[in-house]
Design a protein around this motif. Sequence first.
Motif, PDB file in Angstrom:
ATOM      1  N   SER A  48      -9.202   5.076  -1.970  1.00 26.87           N
ATOM      2  CA  SER A  48      -9.968   3.821  -1.905  1.00 26.87           C
ATOM      3  C   SER A  48      -9.720   3.094  -0.594  1.00 26.87           C
ATOM      4  O   SER A  48     -10.644   2.517  -0.004  1.00 26.87           O
ATOM      5  CB  SER A  48      -9.588   2.928  -3.086  1.00 26.87           C
ATOM      6  N   GLU A  49      -8.474   3.130  -0.127  1.00 30.13           N
ATOM      7  CA  GLU A  49      -8.155   2.471   1.150  1.00 30.13           C
ATOM      8  C   GLU A  49      -8.887   3.140   2.309  1.00 30.13           C
ATOM      9  O   GLU A  49      -9.422   2.458   3.194  1.00 30.13           O
ATOM     10  CB  GLU A  49      -6.650   2.519   1.374  1.00 30.13           C
ATOM     11  N   ARG A  50      -8.931   4.474   2.291  1.00 28.51           N
ATOM     12  CA  ARG A  50      -9.662   5.178   3.354  1.00 28.51           C
ATOM     13  C   ARG A  50     -11.158   4.869   3.292  1.00 28.51           C
ATOM     14  O   ARG A  50     -11.812   4.691   4.329  1.00 28.51           O
ATOM     15  CB  ARG A  50      -9.420   6.682   3.233  1.00 28.51           C
ATOM     16  N   ALA A  76       1.711   9.658 -13.636  1.00 28.10           N
ATOM     17  CA  ALA A  76       0.683   8.604 -13.652  1.00 28.10           C
ATOM     18  C   ALA A  76       0.747   7.749 -12.397  1.00 28.10           C
ATOM     19  O   ALA A  76      -0.272   7.428 -11.777  1.00 28.10           O
ATOM     20  CB  ALA A  76       0.850   7.741 -14.900  1.00 28.10           C
ATOM     21  N   ILE A  77       1.969   7.371 -11.989  1.00 28.76           N
ATOM     22  CA  ILE A  77       2.115   6.561 -10.766  1.00 28.76           C
ATOM     23  C   ILE A  77       1.662   7.359  -9.550  1.00 28.76           C
ATOM     24  O   ILE A  77       0.994   6.825  -8.653  1.00 28.76           O
ATOM     25  CB  ILE A  77       3.569   6.097 -10.622  1.00 28.76           C
ATOM     26  N   GLY A  78       2.021   8.642  -9.490  1.00 33.68           N
ATOM     27  CA  GLY A  78       1.579   9.460  -8.364  1.00 33.68           C
ATOM     28  C   GLY A  78       0.064   9.570  -8.285  1.00 33.68           C
ATOM     29  O   GLY A  78      -0.521   9.507  -7.196  1.00 33.68           O
ATOM     30  N   TYR A  79      -0.580   9.715  -9.440  1.00 32.20           N
ATOM     31  CA  TYR A  79      -2.045   9.800  -9.448  1.00 32.20           C
ATOM     32  C   TYR A  79      -2.673   8.478  -9.008  1.00 32.20           C
ATOM     33  O   TYR A  79      -3.646   8.456  -8.246  1.00 32.20           O
ATOM     34  CB  TYR A  79      -2.528  10.166 -10.844  1.00 32.20           C
ATOM     35  N   ILE A  80      -2.115   7.358  -9.470  1.00 28.44           N
ATOM     36  CA  ILE A  80      -2.628   6.044  -9.070  1.00 28.44           C
ATOM     37  C   ILE A  80      -2.488   5.846  -7.562  1.00 28.44           C
ATOM     38  O   ILE A  80      -3.377   5.301  -6.896  1.00 28.44           O
ATOM     39  CB  ILE A  80      -1.899   4.937  -9.843  1.00 28.44           C
ATOM     40  N   VAL A  81      -1.377   6.294  -7.008  1.00 29.08           N
ATOM     41  CA  VAL A  81      -1.178   6.169  -5.559  1.00 29.08           C
ATOM     42  C   VAL A  81      -2.225   6.986  -4.806  1.00 29.08           C
ATOM     43  O   VAL A  81      -2.784   6.514  -3.799  1.00 29.08           O
ATOM     44  CB  VAL A  81       0.250   6.622  -5.188  1.00 29.08           C
ATOM     45  N   MET A 132      -5.426  -2.512   5.546  1.00 28.09           N
ATOM     46  CA  MET A 132      -4.589  -2.974   4.452  1.00 28.09           C
ATOM     47  C   MET A 132      -3.828  -1.791   3.880  1.00 28.09           C
ATOM     48  O   MET A 132      -4.343  -0.688   3.817  1.00 28.09           O
ATOM     49  CB  MET A 132      -5.450  -3.648   3.383  1.00 28.09           C
ATOM     50  N   SER A 133      -2.590  -2.038   3.424  1.00 29.46           N
ATOM     51  CA  SER A 133      -1.761  -0.986   2.860  1.00 29.46           C
ATOM     52  C   SER A 133      -1.513  -1.297   1.390  1.00 29.46           C
ATOM     53  O   SER A 133      -0.988  -2.359   1.045  1.00 29.46           O
ATOM     54  CB  SER A 133      -0.432  -0.886   3.617  1.00 29.46           C
ATOM     55  N   VAL A 134      -1.907  -0.360   0.526  1.00 34.33           N
ATOM     56  CA  VAL A 134      -1.644  -0.520  -0.898  1.00 34.33           C
ATOM     57  C   VAL A 134      -0.274   0.024  -1.268  1.00 34.33           C
ATOM     58  O   VAL A 134       0.197  -0.184  -2.398  1.00 34.33           O
ATOM     59  CB  VAL A 134      -2.728   0.212  -1.719  1.00 34.33           C
ATOM     60  N   GLU A 135       0.395   0.721  -0.356  1.00 37.54           N
ATOM     61  CA  GLU A 135       1.681   1.343  -0.648  1.00 37.54           C
ATOM     62  C   GLU A 135       2.860   0.415  -0.408  1.00 37.54           C
ATOM     63  O   GLU A 135       3.920   0.582  -1.026  1.00 37.54           O
ATOM     64  CB  GLU A 135       1.867   2.605   0.196  1.00 37.54           C
ATOM     65  N   LEU A 136       2.701  -0.548   0.498  1.00 43.31           N
ATOM     66  CA  LEU A 136       3.840  -1.389   0.867  1.00 43.31           C
ATOM     67  C   LEU A 136       4.456  -2.102  -0.334  1.00 43.31           C
ATOM     68  O   LEU A 136       5.693  -2.112  -0.478  1.00 43.31           O
ATOM     69  CB  LEU A 136       3.411  -2.400   1.936  1.00 43.31           C
ATOM     70  N   PRO A 137       3.669  -2.707  -1.237  1.00 43.65           N
ATOM     71  CA  PRO A 137       4.311  -3.324  -2.414  1.00 43.65           C
ATOM     72  C   PRO A 137       5.051  -2.316  -3.287  1.00 43.65           C
ATOM     73  O   PRO A 137       6.077  -2.656  -3.897  1.00 43.65           O
ATOM     74  CB  PRO A 137       3.120  -3.956  -3.163  1.00 43.65           C
TER      75      PRO A 137
END
Length: 414
Positions: free
Chosen positions: A178-180, A167-172, A14-19
């Motif tokens: 978490s994805e790994r 903040a967005i960079g840290y969340i990413v 699963m990719s959390v970055e695509l959205p």
Amino acid sequence: MSRGTAGRPRVVRMSVELPLWRALTGYRILGLAYALGLFALNRHEYAHPLGAALYMGVLTVWTALTWNRVTSAERCTRPFLVTDLAVALTGILLTPLLDTAERIDAGAATLPSIWTCGPVLGLAIKGGWRWAAAGSTLVAVVNLVERGSPARDTVHNVVLVWVASIAIGYIVEVARASERTLARALQIEAATRERERLARDIHDGVLQVLAMVQRRGAQIGGEAAELGRMAGEQEIALRTLIAGGLVPPQRSAAQLAEDAALVRTVAAGTAPGPAPAPPAGPCDVRALLAPHASGRITVSAPGTPVLLEAAAAAELAAAVGAALDNVAKHAGEDAHAWILLEDEPDEVIVTVRDDGPGIPEGRLADAEREGRMGVALSIRGRLRDLGGTAELISVPGQGTEVELKVPRGSENEA
């Protein structure tokens, strides 16, 4: 994680970055529309409206040609992000040259306006909070240069962009970690299930033969007794290996499975050769259970075929065989067993009951700790992989009953 065609776990990444990339694409388009609208409303107030219009045309063409570059991390490369940020910074620096000093002092927006946040957000998504901090710091410095003084509204906008992007960079970064972790957990679960399947094959083949050699060697005596003792030691070592979840590195899973199939073939008294693959399509469970019938084992089944997919039927029959092995081993050679096959609309139920002494409370847990995984792997593990259940009821002095349930699928009903 989902199931493949063969019923084995298949890991789905699963990719959390695509959205986030899709949202950034939409933001760049909306930011451009806002900047163009703002320029159209105030174009007559610029000191050099033609130069401002030329920059807005360049910004429009750049956004149109590169809109698909921010749809994924692979397309959004570092050189593109640097160039994208340079386009925004150039527009900010051109603002005091093309606009009037009165409008700048009054807090008028720069030429790229909110479009400037797009490159900074791209850096945050691509490289995390460190890239975001570097990009937002450059935007802050250029905005202060454009304004000429640290006005309150300018400082407010600069701090807002700086905090939001970091903040967005840290969340990413947290989402990627978490994805790994999730992918690693799914891989471990798939490996564990494969190891349990392999352990069942070993239990049904190698361990059974070693136990038989040990018993027969002790009965014959002489050199056979020494051979039986060595077989018993190897059985204990192999059970410990299975219980510890370790696979020797010099033998692959496929090789161990071939060894187990070869031992089962030899034990059955047939010529060595590759194990036949299960037939495709539905299979009558009655035909797989009928060979167990003997003077001590009674098989009761419906008069009509009880159909299951071949793979599921084979696993169910193997679980029944493991239950009967436990009866012969723990209840004694004089014990009787009864096999009842029931054909329900939604599931197939097989009950194996014996008149042995039963299982003392806590004995199954002790057996698993000792590495004797017959019930845990050969019975419960098989049914769990089929989506079914295996319930064991035992009362000391009153025998043991094992109930195996396998759900039907749509392909079985057809």
